[in-house]
Design an enzyme around this catalytic site. Structure first.
Site, PDB file in Angstrom:
ATOM      1  N   GLU A 138       0.849  -1.201   0.000  1.00  0.00           N
ATOM      2  CA  GLU A 138       0.000   0.000   0.000  1.00  0.00           C
ATOM      3  C   GLU A 138       0.878   1.243   0.000  1.00  0.00           C
ATOM      4  OE1 GLU A 138      -2.811  -0.362   3.196  1.00  0.00           O
ATOM      5  OE2 GLU A 138      -3.733  -2.121   2.278  1.00  0.00           O
TER       6      GLU A 138
ATOM      7  N   ASP B  79     -11.729   7.945 -21.859  1.00  0.00           N
ATOM      8  CA  ASP B  79     -11.658   6.526 -21.516  1.00  0.00           C
ATOM      9  C   ASP B  79     -11.292   5.779 -22.797  1.00  0.00           C
ATOM     10  OD1 ASP B  79     -12.036   3.877 -20.923  1.00  0.00           O
ATOM     11  OD2 ASP B  79     -13.838   4.201 -19.720  1.00  0.00           O
TER      12      ASP B  79
ATOM     13  N   THR C 243      -7.955   0.504 -19.525  1.00  0.00           N
ATOM     14  CA  THR C 243      -7.566  -0.829 -19.084  1.00  0.00           C
ATOM     15  C   THR C 243      -6.302  -1.198 -19.837  1.00  0.00           C
ATOM     16  OG1 THR C 243      -9.031  -1.775 -20.742  1.00  0.00           O
ATOM     17  CG2 THR C 243      -9.881  -1.654 -18.493  1.00  0.00           C
TER      18      THR C 243
ATOM     19  N   LYS D 289      -6.824  -4.879 -23.359  1.00  0.00           N
ATOM     20  CA  LYS D 289      -7.577  -4.968 -24.628  1.00  0.00           C
ATOM     21  C   LYS D 289      -6.582  -4.839 -25.789  1.00  0.00           C
ATOM     22  CE  LYS D 289     -11.935  -3.446 -22.565  1.00  0.00           C
ATOM     23  NZ  LYS D 289     -11.781  -2.745 -21.275  1.00  0.00           N
TER      24      LYS D 289
HETATM   25  N1  DSN Z   1     -16.490  -5.099 -20.776  1.00  0.00           N
HETATM   26  C1  DSN Z   1     -15.703  -4.244 -21.640  1.00  0.00           C
HETATM   27  C2  DSN Z   1     -16.035  -4.469 -23.061  1.00  0.00           C
HETATM   28  O1  DSN Z   1     -16.283  -5.603 -23.433  1.00  0.00           O
HETATM   29  O2  DSN Z   1     -16.040  -3.534 -23.854  1.00  0.00           O
HETATM   30  C3  DSN Z   1     -15.813  -2.827 -21.280  1.00  0.00           C
HETATM   31  O3  DSN Z   1     -15.558  -2.660 -19.938  1.00  0.00           O
END
Ligand code: DSN
Length: 422
Positions: A58, A202, A228, A231
């Protein structure tokens, strides 16, 4: 016989080991078209599964609440420096557990419960955490939502501006989960400035395209960039918040101690590795190939009579409206799954059907590009999709089984990163 890839797991828990092996086989033999998924490299898998997970840390590098951080501090600092270098940002926080916690931290940093926030409506292609009603962000905050034009499926920036000036949201989100077109970050920045809003881009879906130069970057325009890491960026499941220096303190405080406890250090290592991979010239080629494949696939689908929201794509994603084919999205998605083609059913803008049984499917090319498929393969992919949708309409199971074996035959020649070669 080749050695099992997880020998200790196999010895301890054969039932669980067999599920992991089955998933490896599924991912190897199916054409994965869900645009938010990908294959990570073997190196990312290794980096994400280490003893770093044994450590609590932390705080932030150099400012921890636990001792023994000699190595963890360096791992996190490496990830931060690589994020800053790759995206050209002043500050990066690599600790958010995933995209939704990352976005919640943004709310904590810049808004108070009851404040107005604005984002794209979920059924128009936005994200739950952009103020949509069923999300905490839409019940703890007053979410106002913009969409796309009915005529062309594109964002109407004048309408976004009118709404923002009328509502003066504390936070304005751009980006989403089903947007097949380039996002004009400069236009959003000018709207946010006029409305007095914090602009959050985002870019979870397109982070890898941005890193590889295949989509414009929001960094010169947005106050905060949320993404994120798993992806198009091809990292482990995690997230990052990037921002200008002036917001660094607020963002860091919101992530920890505001929202989270100890960071997942094993994931931080995986993120550091993925950012290193994304800085290589090969990743630039990958990002451009993802877009080239999506454009080729969109063209091949249009040739086969499919309706695509906005008429095509600029990025990695295609949103198909199956209304004219007479097959609901969920029926098509389940038939495609039986044909070895994995997609998700999805609402389309102004969908008359319900979210759990919508009119469309959402597909994308990040995973198939990671396997090395090129634009030349996209007519075959479009053919399989077309045949499977027709087979779904007629409940023609043998036709779906035939497609499944054709898909597996092609994919056998394109081993996926991180998976055992059959
Ligand atoms: N669940 C993701 C998607 O499939 O686009 C977005 O958070």
């Amino acid at each position: 016989m080749t050695a099992h890839r997880q020998p200790a797991l196999l010895a301890t828990d054969p039932e669980l080991a067999s599920l992991v092996t089955a998933e490896e086989t599924l991912q190897a033999q199916t054409l994965r078209l869900i645009p938010s998924e990908n294959y990570v490299s073997a190196a990312v898998l290794e980096a994400s599964g280490t003893v770093l997970q044994n450590k609590y840390s932390e705080g932030y590098p150099g400012r921890r609440y636990y001792e023994g951080q000699q190595n963890i501090d360096r791992v996190e600092a490496l990830a931060v420096e690589r994020a800053k270098g790759l995206f050209g940002v002043e500050h990066a926080n690599v600790q958010p557990y995933s995209g939704s916690p990352a976005n919640l931290a943004v709310y904590l940093a810049f808004a108070r419960p009851g404040d107005t926030v604005m984002g794209m409506a979920l059924p128009m292609g936005g994200h739950l955490t952009h103020g949509w009603g069923v999300s905490a962000t839409g019940s703890w905050f007053r979410g106002v939502q913009y969409g796309v034009r009915a005529e062309d499926g594109l964002i109407d920036y004048d309408a976004v501006r009118d709404l923002a000036l009328a509502e003066r949201p504390k936070i304005l989100f751009c980006g989403g989960t089903a947007l097949p077109r380039t996002i004009d970050f400069e236009a959003f920045a000018s709207i946010a400035k006029e409305a007095g809003s914090v602009l959050v881009a985002d870019v979870a879906h397109i982070a890898g395209l941005i890193a590889g130069g295949a989509h414009p970057s929001p960094v010169p325009y947005a106050d905060v960039v949320s993404t994120t890491t798993h992806k198009t960026l091809r990292g482990p499941r995690g997230a990052m918040l990037m921002c200008k220096e002036e917001h660094a303190k607020a963002i860091d405080k919101a992530v920890f101690p505001g929202l989270q406890g100890g960071p997942h250090n094993q994931t931080t290592a995986g993120i550091a590795l993925a950012l290193h991979e994304a800085a290589q010239p090969a990743f630039t080629s990958y990002a451009h190939a993802v877009v080239a494949n999506a454009k080729a696939l969109a063209a091949a689908l249009l040739e086969r009579g499919f309706d695509l929201v906005s008429g095509g794509t600029d990025n990695h994603l295609i949103l198909m409206d199956l209304t004219s084919r007479g097959v609901p999205g969920k029926v098509a998605a389940k038939a495609l799954d039986r044909a070895g083609i994995v997609v998700n059913y999805n609402t389309v803008p102004f969908d008359p059907r319900k979210p759990f049984d919508p009119s469309g499917i959402r597909i994308g090319t990040p995973s198939l590009t990671s396997r090395g498929l090129s634009a030349d393969h996209m007519p075959a992919v479009a053919d399989w999709i077309s045949r499977a949708v027709d087979a779904a309409a007629k409940a023609d199971e043998p036709a779906l089984a035939k497609i499944r074996s054709e898909v597996a035959d092609l994919l056998a020649a394109f081993p996926a990163p991180g998976l055992p070669v059959a």
